[in-house]
Design an enzyme around this catalytic site. Structure first.
Site, PDB file in Angstrom:
ATOM      1  N   ASP A  54       0.878  -1.168   0.000  1.00 36.96           N
ATOM      2  CA  ASP A  54       0.000   0.000   0.000  1.00 36.96           C
ATOM      3  C   ASP A  54       0.910   1.212   0.000  1.00 36.96           C
ATOM      4  O   ASP A  54       1.691   1.403   0.938  1.00 36.96           O
ATOM      5  CB  ASP A  54      -0.899  -0.014   1.245  1.00 36.96           C
ATOM      6  CG  ASP A  54      -1.865   1.166   1.304  1.00 36.96           C
ATOM      7  OD1 ASP A  54      -1.647   2.163   0.592  1.00 36.96           O
ATOM      8  OD2 ASP A  54      -2.830   1.095   2.080  1.00 36.96           O
ATOM      9  N   ASN A  81       2.763   2.325 -10.778  1.00 37.29           N
ATOM     10  CA  ASN A  81       1.476   2.393 -11.458  1.00 37.29           C
ATOM     11  C   ASN A  81       0.329   2.758 -10.527  1.00 37.29           C
ATOM     12  O   ASN A  81      -0.666   3.347 -10.964  1.00 37.29           O
ATOM     13  CB  ASN A  81       1.193   1.040 -12.125  1.00 37.29           C
ATOM     14  CG  ASN A  81      -0.233   0.900 -12.562  1.00 37.29           C
ATOM     15  OD1 ASN A  81      -0.684   1.520 -13.526  1.00 37.29           O
ATOM     16  ND2 ASN A  81      -1.002   0.084 -11.831  1.00 37.29           N
ATOM     17  N   SER A 132       2.547   8.276 -15.772  1.00 41.88           N
ATOM     18  CA  SER A 132       1.958   9.609 -15.735  1.00 41.88           C
ATOM     19  C   SER A 132       0.640   9.559 -16.496  1.00 41.88           C
ATOM     20  O   SER A 132      -0.160   8.641 -16.323  1.00 41.88           O
ATOM     21  CB  SER A 132       2.934  10.630 -16.320  1.00 41.88           C
ATOM     22  OG  SER A 132       2.379  11.921 -16.330  1.00 41.88           O
ATOM     23  N   TYR A 146      -6.406  15.679  -9.683  1.00 44.34           N
ATOM     24  CA  TYR A 146      -5.748  14.661 -10.505  1.00 44.34           C
ATOM     25  C   TYR A 146      -4.628  15.268 -11.341  1.00 44.34           C
ATOM     26  O   TYR A 146      -3.496  14.764 -11.351  1.00 44.34           O
ATOM     27  CB  TYR A 146      -6.766  13.981 -11.406  1.00 44.34           C
ATOM     28  CG  TYR A 146      -6.151  12.984 -12.352  1.00 44.34           C
ATOM     29  CD1 TYR A 146      -5.653  11.766 -11.882  1.00 44.34           C
ATOM     30  CD2 TYR A 146      -6.037  13.248 -13.715  1.00 44.34           C
ATOM     31  CE1 TYR A 146      -5.068  10.851 -12.740  1.00 44.34           C
ATOM     32  CE2 TYR A 146      -5.462  12.341 -14.574  1.00 44.34           C
ATOM     33  CZ  TYR A 146      -4.977  11.140 -14.088  1.00 44.34           C
ATOM     34  OH  TYR A 146      -4.395  10.241 -14.945  1.00 44.34           O
ATOM     35  N   LYS A 150      -0.497  14.584 -11.466  1.00 40.94           N
ATOM     36  CA  LYS A 150       0.214  14.091 -12.645  1.00 40.94           C
ATOM     37  C   LYS A 150       1.215  15.115 -13.175  1.00 40.94           C
ATOM     38  O   LYS A 150       2.282  14.745 -13.673  1.00 40.94           O
ATOM     39  CB  LYS A 150      -0.780  13.669 -13.729  1.00 40.94           C
ATOM     40  CG  LYS A 150      -1.571  12.412 -13.369  1.00 40.94           C
ATOM     41  CD  LYS A 150      -0.658  11.227 -13.078  1.00 40.94           C
ATOM     42  CE  LYS A 150      -1.430   9.953 -12.817  1.00 40.94           C
ATOM     43  NZ  LYS A 150      -0.547   8.786 -12.542  1.00 40.94           N
TER      44      LYS A 150
END
Length: 273
Positions: A54, A81, A132, A146, A150
């Site tokens: 985690d 990922n 990304s 979000y 990124k």
């Protein structure tokens, strides 16, 4: 000796497809996820270790690395990922969601990378692949959280690729476009409560624009091929657009000035001046 890769977020989607691809091409795979006790497929494959990781639990990161080294003796690459997308008007987004978005997508990625660096540095070799997004180069409305994460992944990766190159460690950025079926799934968290009237037109426009994009997106298996290429090409290339939509979208962004691009985005989402 057989190369070994550690992949985070392999319970579904791109992470699972990437784990299966590397295994099929002869790699040892440390397939990590938050709830490995629920896994019924990856743990049946040869040369695959399914273990808990985690990214918000630093202890679990080191435990997964230790388990992988105990099983395979080496780790040659990592694919960061594990991530998810939080969207919605910032005004109604709880602070705990803001923190979690950055904890998972940015701090967690950095924690996994940091934990593996001593091993890679000692070997003078290793490859770090950070997942990304096109959303790390271009922002959509209501994606403050979000896209913020990124964009951060893009910046930290670009800096790290300079920092780690003299140590023989390669840093790669894979920038997928849309991946089919993920929209509104478990990796998507939308905040809109209480619904504020002034934002609802934009909320509706976002669903209308992004919904079809997600349905028509690349498959996880197609994106996994780009992840594999980035990991194994042996070059110092940093960025890899993944998916035809990503290639087209990023090319369009590179060749369009800010004023024209922003005007087009506003028109697409029905945003007035």
């Amino acid at each position: 000796m057989t190369d070994t890769i550690l992949i985070t977020g392999t319970s579904s989607g791109l992470g699972r497809a990437t784990a299966k691809l590397f295994q099929a091409r002869g790699w040892n795979v440390i397939a990590t996820m938050r709830t490995p006790n629920r896994e019924t497929e990856l743990n049946q494959l040869q040369r695959v270790l399914v273990t808990r990781l985690d990214v918000q639990d630093v202890g679990s990161i080191q435990s997964a690395i230790d388990a992988g080294l105990a099983r395979f003796g080496r780790i040659d690459a990592v694919v960061n990922n594990a991530a998810y997308g939080a969207y919605g008007p910032l005004e109604v987004t709880p602070l705990d969601k803001i923190r979690r978005q950055f904890d998972v997508n940015v701090i967690g990625l950095m924690a996994v990378t940091q934990a593996l660096l001593p091993h890679f540095r000692a070997k003078r070799k290793g490859t770090i692949v950070n997942i990304s997004s096109v959303g790390g180069r271009v922002a959509f409305p209501l994606g403050t959280l979000y896209h913020g994460t990124k964009f951060a992944v893009e910046g930290l990766s670009e800096a790290l690729h300079y920092e780690l190159a003299p140590l023989g460690i390669a840093l790669k950025l894979v920038e997928p476009g849309t991946i089919a079926t993920n929209f509104a799934g478990p990796s998507f968290d939308f905040s809109n409560d209480p619904p504020i009237a002034e934002y609802q037109g934009l909320v509706e426009a976002l669903w209308k624009v992004m919904g079809p994009m997600m349905v028509e997106g690349s498959t996880p298996e197609q994106i996994a091929e780009t992840v594999y290429a980035a990991t194994t090409d042996g070059t110092d290339r940093l960025r890899y657009a993944a998916g035809e939509d990503a290639i087209q979208f990023l090319n369009n962004r590179r060749t369009t000035d800010d004023a024209s691009f922003f005007s087009g985005m506003r028109a697409q989402f029905g945003i007035g001046a």
